[in-house]
Design an enzyme around this catalytic site. Sequence first.
Site, short mmCIF file in Angstrom:
data_model
loop_
_atom_site.label_atom_id
_atom_site.label_comp_id
_atom_site.label_asym_id
_atom_site.label_seq_id
_atom_site.Cartn_x
_atom_site.Cartn_y
_atom_site.Cartn_z
N ARG A 35 0.82 -1.22 0.00
CA ARG A 35 0.00 0.00 0.00
C ARG A 35 0.86 1.26 0.00
O ARG A 35 0.48 2.27 -0.58
CB ARG A 35 -0.92 0.02 1.22
CG ARG A 35 -2.19 -0.75 0.99
CD ARG A 35 -3.27 -0.32 1.95
NE ARG A 35 -4.55 -0.77 1.42
CZ ARG A 35 -5.55 -1.24 2.17
NH1 ARG A 35 -5.45 -1.28 3.47
NH2 ARG A 35 -6.68 -1.62 1.61
N LYS A 196 -20.58 -16.73 -0.14
CA LYS A 196 -21.99 -16.55 0.19
C LYS A 196 -22.74 -15.62 -0.76
O LYS A 196 -22.24 -14.54 -1.09
CB LYS A 196 -22.13 -16.00 1.61
CG LYS A 196 -21.79 -17.01 2.66
CD LYS A 196 -21.98 -16.40 4.03
CE LYS A 196 -21.81 -17.46 5.12
NZ LYS A 196 -21.88 -16.85 6.44
N GLY A 353 -10.90 -8.82 -1.10
CA GLY A 353 -9.81 -9.29 -0.24
C GLY A 353 -9.29 -10.66 -0.64
O GLY A 353 -8.10 -10.85 -0.90
N GLY A 376 -13.54 -3.41 0.72
CA GLY A 376 -14.92 -2.95 0.90
C GLY A 376 -15.35 -1.88 -0.08
O GLY A 376 -16.48 -1.90 -0.59
#
Length: 401
Positions: A35, A196, A353, A376
């Site tokens: 990062r 999911k 992720g 996110g």
Amino acid sequence: MSRTLDDVNVAGQRVLLRADLNVPVQDGRVADATRLERLMPTIRELSEKGAKVIVLSHFDRPKGIFVPELSLKPVAEALGRILGKPVAFAADCVGAEAENAVAGLNNGDVLVLENTRFHAGEEANDPAFAAALAKLGDIFVNDAFSAAHRAHASTEGVAKHLPSFAGRLMQAELHALEAALGNPQRPVAAIVAGSKVSTKLELLNNLVTKVDILVIGGAMANTFLAAQGYNVGKSLQEADLHATALEILKTAAAKGCEILLPQDVVVAEKFEAGAPTQVVKVNAIPANAMALDVGPATVDAFIKRLPEIKTIIWNGPLGAFETKPFDASTNTLASAIAQATKEGKVISVGGGGDTVSALKLAGVHHDLTYLSSAGGAFLEWMEGKILPGVEVLSKGFSNLG
Ligand code: ADP
Ligand code: MG
């Protein structure tokens, strides 16, 4: 559109740079500096153009109080090592401590301010706290796309007080995302997989209205298969989401989005590394087995479609990739997409992720057109949401009149 560093003269200006310094730290040392490296173009450009660079970031979740272990000091030191010049540090991000540190800067200097989340006003987006941050700069530059889905003081509030611009990393991210979903070359295919349906509902609902082909894989595909009446044995699936899954298929049909579900799957009786496996058609999943990866025929069927596809957007590993051999389909597909990208045949954008981890393990994380590390924020963008930290860059300052 957001304004960028091309639209502003930063020489001699105090530039408040919102970065994402939320890197993994172990025993007081930065364990993965990816990062920080990605911030270099913006920091170097600002510094070389003679700006006073004041870096602002959250780190972890101190919940509004000072937590010594969550100080940004070691990250500031790592930033200095990568930058190859001293980086100053201020032990607070607002008030006298920060103001004095800023006042001591020469043109081209770089200063890192302490963790914004040591103040409750950060996550509350408290206007007084945002104003205290804004006081430190003449210009606001946001290079933290990964934090842009949160309307916090350092991502949103502060931009209402200062002329605001996208940094180079933010600019690259917005450009890639625009090319993938905003205004893509068609046909565009999305691959959505992972564990999911429930965590990706909004994403699926948005994508069926925007893409031409939607590939559904991972455990999420088991829910769709079960909803269609297949017996998925002991596979991970969400029985309470069958109606929702069928609804998504209906919407897709109405919108002309072609859905590709698995034709075959890799099953095992035990979910463990090296477990004996079998490839079966989706109508022949044994009652005591789990589908842990999509099968080779499924991957082949999609790879055969690649030549007609111009844009690919990918979130979610096709199988339980952390455990071998259930990484096989993800690896095969990743290689094919990387190859097509290198040959200039397709624009490929990935994110999430676990998706980033899986593509790293597949060894292709440098070969996609763009791989977002934003987590996110990337998912919310795929859901079609307007990210407050991005929106304010095009509106922000002028809002105040
Ligand atoms: P991302 O973080 O990229 O958004 P997700 O968190 O939605 O991705 O999904 C990743 C997880 O899905 C991984 O932990 C992977 O093991 C799991 N997964 C994928 N396919 C299966 C499967 N068939 N059975 C069990 N877990 C699966
Ligand atoms: Mg995940």
